[in-house]
Write a protein that holds these residues in place. Structure first.
Motif, PDB file in Angstrom:
ATOM      1  N   TYR A 378       0.849  -1.246  -0.110  1.00  0.00           N
ATOM      2  CA  TYR A 378       0.099   0.016  -0.043  1.00  0.00           C
ATOM      3  C   TYR A 378       0.699   1.238   0.043  1.00  0.00           C
ATOM      4  N   ASP A 379       1.968   1.312   0.667  1.00  0.00           N
ATOM      5  CA  ASP A 379       2.721   2.338   0.801  1.00  0.00           C
ATOM      6  C   ASP A 379       3.414   2.725  -0.640  1.00  0.00           C
ATOM      7  N   GLN A 382       0.803   4.094  -2.856  1.00  0.00           N
ATOM      8  CA  GLN A 382       0.649   5.701  -2.553  1.00  0.00           C
ATOM      9  C   GLN A 382       1.680   6.276  -2.960  1.00  0.00           C
ATOM     10  N   ARG A 386       1.716   9.685  -5.817  1.00  0.00           N
ATOM     11  CA  ARG A 386       2.170  10.656  -5.707  1.00  0.00           C
ATOM     12  C   ARG A 386       3.259  11.162  -6.660  1.00  0.00           C
ATOM     13  N   TYR A 422      -9.509   6.448  -0.658  1.00  0.00           N
ATOM     14  CA  TYR A 422      -9.142   6.001   0.871  1.00  0.00           C
ATOM     15  C   TYR A 422     -10.874   5.668   1.637  1.00  0.00           C
TER      16      TYR A 422
END
Length: 628
Positions: A378-379, A382, A386, A422
């Motif tokens: 998930y990180d 993300q 970005r 989210y």
């Protein structure tokens, strides 16, 4: 460790059949093979099955206060009961046993419902307060111990540790909830406060309920806080965390029966076993199972840890009878349950039960210290969004269409996740079925095909600034409580042993939540600070390896061991007439999996487990009791 059950009149004192709670208790003999006790009163009945761990001779339940006006049945263990007893005796309370159960009844006398916040441990509790004509139910902070309840048309509130215990209650209705069927196929479990039945609820973790004058009042007594963050150096926090871990393990070594530890070879269970060895004079008894398929076998790592800490190690290579295992799972879980790792959990519990009555486990480390690979993925997702200013999703969708095949499907799903807000962006990575899967599989009887409809709220705490920590909090409230804790409780209780989880000590959780996030996950490595401590205790070779998980070769089983059973179940007329599924979709899933063009093992497991559950708990008026 025990199981509790009872009836409480919602219309004031009256007569009730004294055999009802007895029959309720006998549905869960496996939870407490050592003893049974029932207390009858015009307000109702409370009863329990006991697995004797502390005060073997004197802890018979139900237990009462000095004048026998307040009675209690209790499932669990209270680790600070000796400190509580000293405080209560100083306040004038008189004890007649040496059990932790009696501490709770006097704590309730002293502090009322405030007693639950003072308990350190795991518990499902029922208190019959005769002077106030009320019933009080309480559940531990993480939901290690279960507690179901229902209202009947006859004006009774019935409660029990297991759902099957409610079947003997006059007027009990087992009507399936369409929303819960959807939740089960979406996530693999039904999260509290809901159950698979419309009229049965689970008391949520960290809550208590007061039933009085025909009304129910439910209150929360604890919530993990992630702020303010600790400001000490990493070295100081490492020492403080070590002390917290050591204390959490030490206080769980109180027992009047033989005990040991589950040891998978992973960081969490290995740290727990190593800390046990530090605090015991005799060698720790450790238990590990393995499979012939090397991808699912962690026995060499567990063996290395056991040798390093000087454990008395027990291991077993199993060739699981998958058909027999699934039948056992259905009986002990009561609800459809989609986590196939329940099979190895049951098998290691069987192995341990030959030697001990209590074990420590490493459960909770991934949720508390951000250890799951899904957090890392998930990180990364993300960061990708970005860096590309949100263009990664459309680009990945185009690339997936060009790639085609299984790779194309994976890329399309990643693109869907990137496009989602989210918490759906996270939940879509951990759910077992997407909205499209549910639309394909579930019939029109289930109108809402949103797999996360009742999950989103648990991931939306506005007081937690960091999205990654909102995910940790949400996983504790859902996946940890309603999957991991359910699995461990039911499978250990099926074998009549108790499991204790030091990494889920609430004082440890409170401390760990306030650690800066980069001390939990750093540079894609979860459990950062915990692993620094593990390096003090464990051999390097078991730490520097990929996370494996506690899994079984389900995909292979459906093409071999479970093939005939799967075909019989999904082609049967009963399955086709349930009304919940599209039978043609189930046939397509089965054919794709058997042909090897797709891995449909997760969805097939969900379907088969649901159908086997339906045959046992819907097609029979009252499921016949069985022993472990």
């Amino acid at each position: 460790m025990c199981g509790i059950a009872g009836l409480f009149s919602l219309t004031g004192p009256r007569e009730s059949d004294p055999s009802i709670v007895d029959r309720m208790c006998r549905q869960m003999i496996h939870r407490g093979p050592d003893d049974q006790g029932v207390f009858h009163h015009p307000l109702g009945q409370i009863g329990m099955r006991r697995l004797s761990i502390i005060d073997l001779g004197g802890g018979h339940q139900p237990i009462h206060n000095e004048d026998e006006s307040i009675w209690i049945v209790f499932n669990g263990e209270i680790y600070n009961y000796r400190e509580l007893r000293r405080e209560l005796e100083a306040a004038g309370h008189r004890f007649y046993t040496h059990s932790d159960t009696e501490c709770i009844v006097h704590a309730y006398e002293q502090w009322g419902e405030g007693c639950f916040a003072r308990l350190r441990g795991m518990f499902g509790i029922a208190i019959l307060d005769i002077p106030r004509q009320q019933l009080v139910l309480g559940r531990d902070r993480i939901g290690k111990k279960p507690l179901y309840y229902t209202r009947t048309r006859e004006g009774w509130l019935a409660f029990a540790s297991e759902l099957k215990c409610l079947f003997p209650v006059p007027g009990f209705e087992n009507k399936v909830s369409a929303e819960s069927v959807r939740d089960y196929f979406g996530m693999g479990y039904v999260a509290a406060p809901h159950s698979i039945y419309q009229n049965v609820a689970k008391l949520p973790p960290a809550h208590y309920m007061v039933v009085r004058n025909g009304q129910e009042e439910i209150k929360c007594y604890w919530q993990v806080q992630f702020q303010p963050k600790w400001t000490d150096s990493a070295e100081v926090l490492e020492e403080r965390l070590f002390e917290q871990l050591d204390d959490a393990v030490k206080c769980r070594l109180v027992s009047d029966v033989p005990f040991g530890a589950f040891l998978s070879g992973g960081t969490d269970s290995s740290v727990v076993a190593a800390l046990m060895a530090r605090n015991l004079q005799a060698p720790v008894k450790t238990f590990t199972i393995g499979f012939k398929e090397q991808a699912f076998n962690e026995m060499p790592d567990a063996r290395a840890v056991a040798q390093h800490i000087g454990a008395e190690h027990h291991e077993l290579v199993v060739e699981a009878d998958a058909v027999s295992m699934m039948d056992k799972l259905v009986w002990f879980f009561d609800e459809p349950f989609g986590d196939s790792s329940s099979i190895p959990t049951y098998l290691v519990s069987q192995l341990a039960a030959r030697h001990v009555k209590m074990v420590l486990s490493g459960d909770g480390g991934d949720e508390v210290f951000a250890g799951y690979e899904r957090y890392k993925r998930y990180d990364m997702l993300q960061a990708m969004s970005r860096k590309t200013l949100g263009l990664a999703g459309p680009a990945m969708r185009v690339a997936g269409a060009l790639a085609g095949g299984a790779k194309g499907v994976r890329m399309a799903r990643a693109a869907d996740r990137l496009a989602a807000p989210y918490p759906d962006r996270y939940l879509s990575g951990v759910g077992l079925c997407t909205r499209d899967d549910l639309a394909m599989l579930l019939s029109d009887a289930i109108a809402d095909k949103d797999p996360y409809a009742r999950q989103r709220a648990q991931y939306g705490r506005s007081d937690i600034a960091l999205e990654s920590e909102r995910i940790l909090a949400g996983d504790m409230l859902t996946y940890l409580s309603d999957d991991i804790m359910v699995k461990v409780d039911r499978m250990t209780m099926a074998c009549s042993i108790e499991a204790r989880a030091p990494l889920l000590d609430h004082q440890l959780i409170d401390f760990a939540a306030r650690l800066p996030y980069d001390l939990k996950s750093r540079d894609g490595v979860g459990k950062y600070l915990l692993k620094r401590i593990a390096r003090r205790l464990l051999p390097a070779e078991v730490l520097d390896k990929p996370k494996q998980g506690f899994a079984i070769p389900v995909a292979k089983w459906f093409r071999e061991d479970l093939r005939e059973m799967m075909m019989d179940l999904l082609r049967d007329q009963r399955f086709r007439e349930r009304g919940w599924f599209r039978p043609e979709a189930a046939m397509t899933l089965m054919q794709q999996h058997l042909a090897g063009t797709h891995d449909r093992s997760e969805m097939l497991w969900l379907l088969m487990t649901f159908e086997m559950w339906a045959r046992r708990f819907l097609d029979q008026a009252e499921p016949a009791a069985r022993t472990a």
